[in-house]
Design a protein around this motif. Structure first.
Motif, mmCIF file in Angstrom:
data_model
loop_
_atom_site.group_PDB
_atom_site.id
_atom_site.type_symbol
_atom_site.label_atom_id
_atom_site.label_comp_id
_atom_site.label_asym_id
_atom_site.label_seq_id
_atom_site.Cartn_x
_atom_site.Cartn_y
_atom_site.Cartn_z
ATOM 1 N N VAL A 138 29.357 -38.819 6.126
ATOM 2 C CA VAL A 138 28.942 -40.216 6.960
ATOM 3 C C VAL A 138 28.448 -41.300 5.581
ATOM 4 O O VAL A 138 29.358 -42.577 5.568
ATOM 5 C CB VAL A 138 28.503 -40.553 8.164
ATOM 6 N N PHE A 139 27.515 -41.152 4.871
ATOM 7 C CA PHE A 139 26.784 -41.617 4.294
ATOM 8 C C PHE A 139 27.850 -41.897 2.955
ATOM 9 O O PHE A 139 27.666 -43.029 2.570
ATOM 10 C CB PHE A 139 25.574 -41.493 3.546
ATOM 11 N N VAL A 140 28.256 -40.909 2.516
ATOM 12 C CA VAL A 140 28.713 -40.730 0.992
ATOM 13 C C VAL A 140 30.554 -41.473 1.468
ATOM 14 O O VAL A 140 30.798 -42.574 0.771
ATOM 15 C CB VAL A 140 29.138 -39.725 0.460
ATOM 16 N N ALA A 141 30.856 -41.428 2.854
ATOM 17 C CA ALA A 141 32.202 -42.694 2.794
ATOM 18 C C ALA A 141 31.950 -43.625 3.358
ATOM 19 O O ALA A 141 32.743 -44.580 2.469
ATOM 20 C CB ALA A 141 32.732 -41.513 4.048
ATOM 21 N N GLY A 142 30.756 -44.221 4.584
ATOM 22 C CA GLY A 142 30.251 -44.865 4.203
ATOM 23 C C GLY A 142 29.969 -46.485 2.692
ATOM 24 O O GLY A 142 31.092 -47.838 2.713
ATOM 25 N N ILE A 143 28.889 -45.507 2.075
ATOM 26 C CA ILE A 143 29.479 -46.912 1.090
ATOM 27 C C ILE A 143 30.433 -46.796 -0.124
ATOM 28 O O ILE A 143 30.623 -48.065 -0.763
ATOM 29 C CB ILE A 143 28.044 -45.866 -0.243
ATOM 30 N N ASN A 144 31.768 -46.326 0.297
ATOM 31 C CA ASN A 144 32.810 -46.339 -0.591
ATOM 32 C C ASN A 144 33.204 -47.250 -0.320
ATOM 33 O O ASN A 144 35.069 -47.314 -0.268
ATOM 34 C CB ASN A 144 33.341 -45.153 -1.137
ATOM 35 N N LEU A 145 33.289 -47.706 1.155
ATOM 36 C CA LEU A 145 34.381 -48.401 2.234
ATOM 37 C C LEU A 145 34.004 -50.120 1.341
ATOM 38 O O LEU A 145 35.062 -50.937 2.060
ATOM 39 C CB LEU A 145 33.587 -48.626 3.590
ATOM 40 N N PHE A 146 33.454 -50.109 0.678
ATOM 41 C CA PHE A 146 33.121 -51.465 0.419
ATOM 42 C C PHE A 146 33.022 -51.305 -0.764
ATOM 43 O O PHE A 146 32.699 -53.001 -1.764
ATOM 44 C CB PHE A 146 31.391 -51.981 0.506
ATOM 45 N N GLY A 147 33.915 -50.964 -1.088
ATOM 46 C CA GLY A 147 34.523 -51.350 -2.589
ATOM 47 C C GLY A 147 34.459 -50.033 -3.683
ATOM 48 O O GLY A 147 33.107 -49.494 -3.836
ATOM 49 N N LEU A 148 34.914 -49.971 -4.583
ATOM 50 C CA LEU A 148 34.355 -48.895 -5.702
ATOM 51 C C LEU A 148 33.382 -49.210 -6.757
ATOM 52 O O LEU A 148 32.552 -48.730 -6.976
ATOM 53 C CB LEU A 148 35.225 -48.350 -6.536
#
Length: 439
Positions: A138-148
């Motif tokens: 969930v963490f690694v997916a979440g941080i990539n939802l807000f831009g590369l």
């Protein structure tokens, strides 16, 4: 270079791209399973030769993917090459297997390794394992939802920290163990008749992941120059790191000790620095695995997004976030499936399927280079040296690895092949349904 048609923004510099190559390859393998390679070699010198030789072979594959990425510097990587060279069915089969087992299975298994080592560091009970596994994904997916950009900054930090862990391990092994260099030539009498063929499989597993950068080629600045450079520099860094780590293992444990150790990194640090050293390297391994999961999910999401854009997957998956230009729907789908696999407890076998499928896909991907050379006869900024012999060497060696896997592990590799083959009727059904909707 102009922006690609699908709307990705080129934000990755050479440094970012090289760290992605390193981060996608250095996961948990080099810290956990070198003992398997040691069990199949007769001396320290042979063991190190296998690690360096496998690294050079992987470098050949990386050079092939460097030319492919320079020729097609867009998102999608192997999916795009297979679709263009062999048709949409080949591309769909790659994407299908990638979603079901290769990327999702790898992420689930490695997230579980993260949970195991995190629990060790902080003394958490076994009941915390599953929440930690899910939380990592969930963490690694979440941080990539807000831009590369944010995702890459976090990824760069993960990679630098894992390289620091490698450096600590090497320094402790070489300089604090107090062992001379003559041990490198010492044979292991208990394995005097061991071959080295069985050592190639776990070693090649540790070198997998060099293709992930190509999935992100649509976001690399000046990709026709930076992508080949990043692949080359990243691969050289990994080869040197793996060789030095194995030298450190052998300096402290010896060949027989390494062959008997299922956690050589922890054993080395335990001997050198006691319980605190073991906890320190456990923390380093946890960070390393978290970085691997991050790259795997981000790279796989780009494949799904391009498939959706081509009409070979749900159209909603093709959408990019209007502000961040990230394939959030695809990322959530791939991450969600990885969580399902992790919770199901089948991740161990799925990792076997993923390794088999990943190397098979690499070989088929490299084979598309022959099609591109025939079709695109114009000048290219990067070309594989010694063509066609180096690509043929890579394909032949991987073919041997695939056949060896089928022979040694017929059940798991057979299931992996069945999963791939099951994509063919799904593709036909999808095409039929899509055609009816078009009409």
């Amino acid at each position: 270079m102009s922006e690609p048609a699908n709307g990705y923004v080129r934000r990755l510099c050479l440094w970012d791209a090289a760290l992605i190559v390193i981060g996608g390859m250095i996961g948990g393998g080099i810290f956990l399973n070198p003992y398997i390679a040691a069990q199949h070699t007769s001396s320290n010198a042979v063991l190190l030769a296998v690690w360096v030789g496998a690294g050079l072979l992987t470098l050949v594959g990386a050079l092939c993917y460097a030319e492919l990425g320079a020729r097609r510097p867009h998102a999608g990587g192997s999916y795009v090459y297979l679709r263009e060279a062999f048709g949409p069915l080949a591309g769909f089969l790659f994407g299908w297997t990638m979603l079901l087992v290769i990327y999702s299975g790898s992420s689930a298994a490695v997230a579980t390794i993260f949970a195991s080592y995190t629990a060790t560091v902080f003394g958490l009970p076994a009941a915390a394992m599953q929440p930690l596994t899910v939380g990592a994904l969930v963490f690694v997916a979440g941080i990539n939802l807000f831009g590369l950009r944010l995702g890459v900054q976090v990824q760069n930090l993960f990679t630098v920290l894992k390289l620091l862990a490698v450096a600590v391990l090497v320094v402790c092994g070489l300089y604090l163990a107090g062992v001379g260099g003559g041990y490198l030539l010492q044979p292991d009498p208990a394995r005097a008749h061991a071959g080295f063929m069985g050592a190639a499989l776990p070693v090649l597993f540790a070198y997998s992941g060099f293709t992930y950068l190509n999935n992100l080629a649509g976001e690399v600045r000046d990709p026709q120059r930076n992508l080949p450079r990043a692949l080359f520099l990243g691969m050289l860094g990994v080869i040197v790191a793996y060789a030095l780590v194995n030298v450190a293992y052998l300096a402290v444990l010896g060949h027989a000790g390494l062959a008997a150790s299922t956690a050589p990194a922890a054993d080395v640090m335990q001997r050198v620095a006691g319980p605190y050293g073991a906890k320190l390297i456990a923390l380093g391994i946890a960070i390393s695995t978290l970085g691997f999961c991050n790259i795997t999910l981000v790279a796989g999401a780009r494949v799904l997004q391009v498939m959706g854009e081509d009409g070979l997957f749900f159209r909603s998956v093709a959408r990019l976030h209007p502000r961040h230009r990230t394939p959030n729907v695809a990322l959530l789908l791939l991450s969600g499936w990885a969580i399902v696999l992790a919770v199901s407890g089948s991740f161990g076998e799925l990792l076997d399927y993923a390794t088999f499928g990943d190397w098979l896909a690499c070989a088929v991907g490299v084979s598309t280079l022959f099609w591109y050379r025939r079709r695109d006869r114009g000048p290219a900024l990067f070309r594989v040296p010694a063509y066609p012999w180096l690509p043929l060497l890579f394909i032949a060696t991987v073919a041997w690895v695939v056949l060896k896997s089928l022979h040694d592990h017929p059940r798991n590799t057979g299931i992996g092949l069945l999963i791939m083959a099951a994509g063919a009727p799904v593709y036909l059904a999808w095409n039929r349904l899509f055609s009816r909707r078009e009409h």
